[in-house]
Design a protein around this motif. Sequence first.
Motif, PDB file in Angstrom:
ATOM      1  N   ASN A  32      23.880 121.713 136.376  1.00 45.03           N
ATOM      2  CA  ASN A  32      24.109 120.959 135.144  1.00 45.03           C
ATOM      3  C   ASN A  32      24.245 121.861 133.925  1.00 45.03           C
ATOM      4  O   ASN A  32      23.676 121.619 132.877  1.00 45.03           O
ATOM      5  N   ILE A  33      24.999 122.904 134.087  1.00 43.09           N
ATOM      6  CA  ILE A  33      25.207 123.821 132.973  1.00 43.09           C
ATOM      7  C   ILE A  33      26.693 123.957 132.650  1.00 43.09           C
ATOM      8  O   ILE A  33      27.077 124.816 131.871  1.00 43.09           O
ATOM      9  N   LEU A  34      27.501 123.104 133.274  1.00 43.47           N
ATOM     10  CA  LEU A  34      28.934 123.160 133.004  1.00 43.47           C
ATOM     11  C   LEU A  34      29.376 121.895 132.290  1.00 43.47           C
ATOM     12  O   LEU A  34      28.824 120.822 132.511  1.00 43.47           O
ATOM     13  N   ASN A  35      30.368 122.028 131.444  1.00 46.54           N
ATOM     14  CA  ASN A  35      31.018 120.870 130.855  1.00 46.54           C
ATOM     15  C   ASN A  35      32.353 120.648 131.543  1.00 46.54           C
ATOM     16  O   ASN A  35      33.160 121.568 131.623  1.00 46.54           O
ATOM     17  N   PHE A  82      31.393 126.699 130.287  1.00 50.89           N
ATOM     18  CA  PHE A  82      29.975 126.997 130.425  1.00 50.89           C
ATOM     19  C   PHE A  82      29.248 126.475 129.196  1.00 50.89           C
ATOM     20  O   PHE A  82      29.690 126.690 128.073  1.00 50.89           O
ATOM     21  N   ASP A  83      28.148 125.785 129.404  1.00 51.84           N
ATOM     22  CA  ASP A  83      27.397 125.229 128.283  1.00 51.84           C
ATOM     23  C   ASP A  83      26.092 125.999 128.113  1.00 51.84           C
ATOM     24  O   ASP A  83      25.109 125.747 128.788  1.00 51.84           O
ATOM     25  N   LYS A  84      26.114 126.931 127.182  1.00 50.35           N
ATOM     26  CA  LYS A  84      24.953 127.795 127.010  1.00 50.35           C
ATOM     27  C   LYS A  84      23.696 127.010 126.645  1.00 50.35           C
ATOM     28  O   LYS A  84      22.581 127.363 127.034  1.00 50.35           O
ATOM     29  N   HIS A  85      23.894 125.937 125.935  1.00 55.52           N
ATOM     30  CA  HIS A  85      22.732 125.154 125.523  1.00 55.52           C
ATOM     31  C   HIS A  85      22.021 124.538 126.730  1.00 55.52           C
ATOM     32  O   HIS A  85      20.811 124.634 126.883  1.00 55.52           O
ATOM     33  N   ASP A 141      20.257 127.313 128.747  1.00 62.38           N
ATOM     34  CA  ASP A 141      18.973 127.773 128.223  1.00 62.38           C
ATOM     35  C   ASP A 141      17.850 126.815 128.583  1.00 62.38           C
ATOM     36  O   ASP A 141      16.729 127.230 128.840  1.00 62.38           O
ATOM     37  N   LYS A 142      18.175 125.526 128.602  1.00 61.59           N
ATOM     38  CA  LYS A 142      17.156 124.544 128.957  1.00 61.59           C
ATOM     39  C   LYS A 142      16.613 124.784 130.355  1.00 61.59           C
ATOM     40  O   LYS A 142      15.426 124.645 130.607  1.00 61.59           O
ATOM     41  N   PHE A 143      17.519 125.126 131.258  1.00 63.94           N
ATOM     42  CA  PHE A 143      17.096 125.193 132.652  1.00 63.94           C
ATOM     43  C   PHE A 143      16.654 126.575 133.098  1.00 63.94           C
ATOM     44  O   PHE A 143      16.036 126.702 134.143  1.00 63.94           O
ATOM     45  N   PHE A 144      16.953 127.573 132.318  1.00 67.98           N
ATOM     46  CA  PHE A 144      16.587 128.914 132.746  1.00 67.98           C
ATOM     47  C   PHE A 144      15.747 129.626 131.697  1.00 67.98           C
ATOM     48  O   PHE A 144      15.845 130.826 131.528  1.00 67.98           O
ATOM     49  N   GLN A 145      14.905 128.856 131.074  1.00 71.09           N
ATOM     50  CA  GLN A 145      14.083 129.410 130.008  1.00 71.09           C
ATOM     51  C   GLN A 145      13.142 130.504 130.487  1.00 71.09           C
ATOM     52  O   GLN A 145      12.826 131.429 129.753  1.00 71.09           O
ATOM     53  N   LYS A 146      12.717 130.367 131.725  1.00 74.79           N
ATOM     54  CA  LYS A 146      11.741 131.340 132.255  1.00 74.79           C
ATOM     55  C   LYS A 146      12.196 132.765 131.982  1.00 74.79           C
ATOM     56  O   LYS A 146      11.420 133.631 131.651  1.00 74.79           O
ATOM     57  N   GLU A 147      13.482 132.968 132.154  1.00 73.78           N
ATOM     58  CA  GLU A 147      14.006 134.322 131.993  1.00 73.78           C
ATOM     59  C   GLU A 147      14.031 134.771 130.533  1.00 73.78           C
ATOM     60  O   GLU A 147      14.256 135.916 130.251  1.00 73.78           O
ATOM     61  N   LEU A 148      13.782 133.841 129.658  1.00 77.69           N
ATOM     62  CA  LEU A 148      13.923 134.175 128.249  1.00 77.69           C
ATOM     63  C   LEU A 148      12.577 134.250 127.552  1.00 77.69           C
ATOM     64  O   LEU A 148      12.495 134.325 126.345  1.00 77.69           O
ATOM     65  N   SER A 149      11.512 134.249 128.348  1.00 78.66           N
ATOM     66  CA  SER A 149      10.201 134.083 127.728  1.00 78.66           C
ATOM     67  C   SER A 149       9.769 135.272 126.890  1.00 78.66           C
ATOM     68  O   SER A 149       8.871 135.159 126.102  1.00 78.66           O
ATOM     69  N   PHE A 150      10.424 136.424 127.077  1.00 77.72           N
ATOM     70  CA  PHE A 150      10.064 137.550 126.233  1.00 77.72           C
ATOM     71  C   PHE A 150      11.287 138.054 125.496  1.00 77.72           C
ATOM     72  O   PHE A 150      12.380 138.071 126.029  1.00 77.72           O
ATOM     73  N   GLY A 151      11.035 138.470 124.299  1.00 77.11           N
ATOM     74  CA  GLY A 151      12.138 138.914 123.452  1.00 77.11           C
ATOM     75  C   GLY A 151      12.745 140.215 123.929  1.00 77.11           C
ATOM     76  O   GLY A 151      12.300 140.792 124.914  1.00 77.11           O
TER      77      GLY A 151
END
Lengths: 232, 232
Positions: free
Chosen positions: A192-195, A214-217, A220-230
Amino acid sequence: MEKLLQNFDSIFSIDCIIFGLNEGELKILLIERNEDPYKSWYALPGNIVEQNESIDDAAQRILYELTGLKDIYMEQFYTFGAVKRHPSGRVITVAYNAMIRLDSAKELKPVTNYASKAFWMPVKDMPELAFDHTQIFNKGFEKIRSKISFEPIVFELLPEKFTLSQLQNLYEVILNKELDKRNFRKKMLAYNILNELNEKQEGVSFRAAKLYSFDKHKYDKFFQKELSFGKD
Amino acid sequence: MEKLLQNFDSIFSIDCIIFGLNEGELKILLIERNEDPYKSWYALPGNIVEQNESIDDAAQRILYELTGLKDIYMEQFYTFGAVKRHPSGRVITVAYNAMIRLDSAKELKPVTNYASKAFWMPVKDMPELAFDHTQIFNKGFEKIRSKISFEPIVFELLPEKFTLSQLQNLYEVILNKELDKRNFRKKMLAYNILNELNEKQEGVSFRAAKLYSFDKHKYDKFFQKELSFGKD
DNA sequence: ATTACTTAGTGTAAAATTTACACCCTATAT
DNA sequence: ATATAGGGTGTAAATTTTACACTAAGTAAT
């Protein structure tokens, strides 16, 4: 400690694996060296990290110098620090992976003075590279290969609008194996990341496929784990 | 220090997250600095990479200097290179994770002159650390957390002979969540990387559990993918 | 307009994996 | 003997993954 500092003369550099997709072929950007050591060998684009830039910035700068592209997502994947990896002195290098849209790249312009040219080399024809760059390439490619099994990260390689077949083809090229069409589409749509766009391919001599973006928004919702650190 | 640093290019250092398990609690080795900047703050053990040693060797040396342990598996996980991460000059640092058997560690001996002491800090009580070490710790811990879901890598923390409950407890501590006992055992035994010993726990005031040992040979067979490229 | 060709697009059943869940066993301590 | 504390075990349901083949739609050539 004091003594250490006084003798200090190591160099910190960045090397980049810049992937691009061209006519269904996966390629990376290489340069041809015009300086010793390894004069006229092919190498990964890289450069020295300057005092006033972070390593991430250095990676961005190198990419910009070669391709004219800015603000591309680059991911550090390993740091190579063997003592004698560079014949003329101690050079520790941080390696980055990046993916770019080939059609958006301007003409390649190797402004680095140690390179005589820059060009796209198909991954499947990869020659022996200068220094330990073959090893760096292998590790970086392996990193991407293992990552896409968990997480879709390859949209930067495709045009903004693409078909599912193009996406599948890209996966097949990276993973070097065939995938089942139905299962691939099912899984990819389930992320569910494609339009789905109201447009179709044009200029093809067969049934035109639906285009997706590709819908970046959503991503990000579904793969937040990878973004947990700056960054950095 | 400040003046000295200004005269030189970047400095490369190593910082280590050294995990140990003690009475069911996960801890990491910290030092207390006795030099400015961040005098009397806690920090990750680290040091400068010398000219004649690889970064892997430097990591090993630091571990040895603090714990007396040699030939411990350490994994590089990220390189931190923000311009101002060190207040007195440009220092780029490569961060490593390591796991050691606490009972095999000799007395801690902080031979580095910038540390007044070294000690074990429970991960759950982690204070704010010097420099960007809190960020480094978070990233390293997250790395291990995500890795054990795919691949069993935590045997170095346990004694050579351990019970499945001890192993499960370790997973729970790292993942910070409860696991189902039956499913955990089923899955762990299915990996087929443990040897069931003909021994039982001793000295416990309840039914003694079977002891197991980790079989590195079996492990390598099943997790070769991760080993496809050499070190450095 | 018919035909041949090429890629697009779709569903279902079987297999494998993951999850949820509860009770008896055994050694020790009193 | 009995209370206690953790050890050890199986099965059914749900979910996910895999294997697999035909029709649809558009283009190109005749």
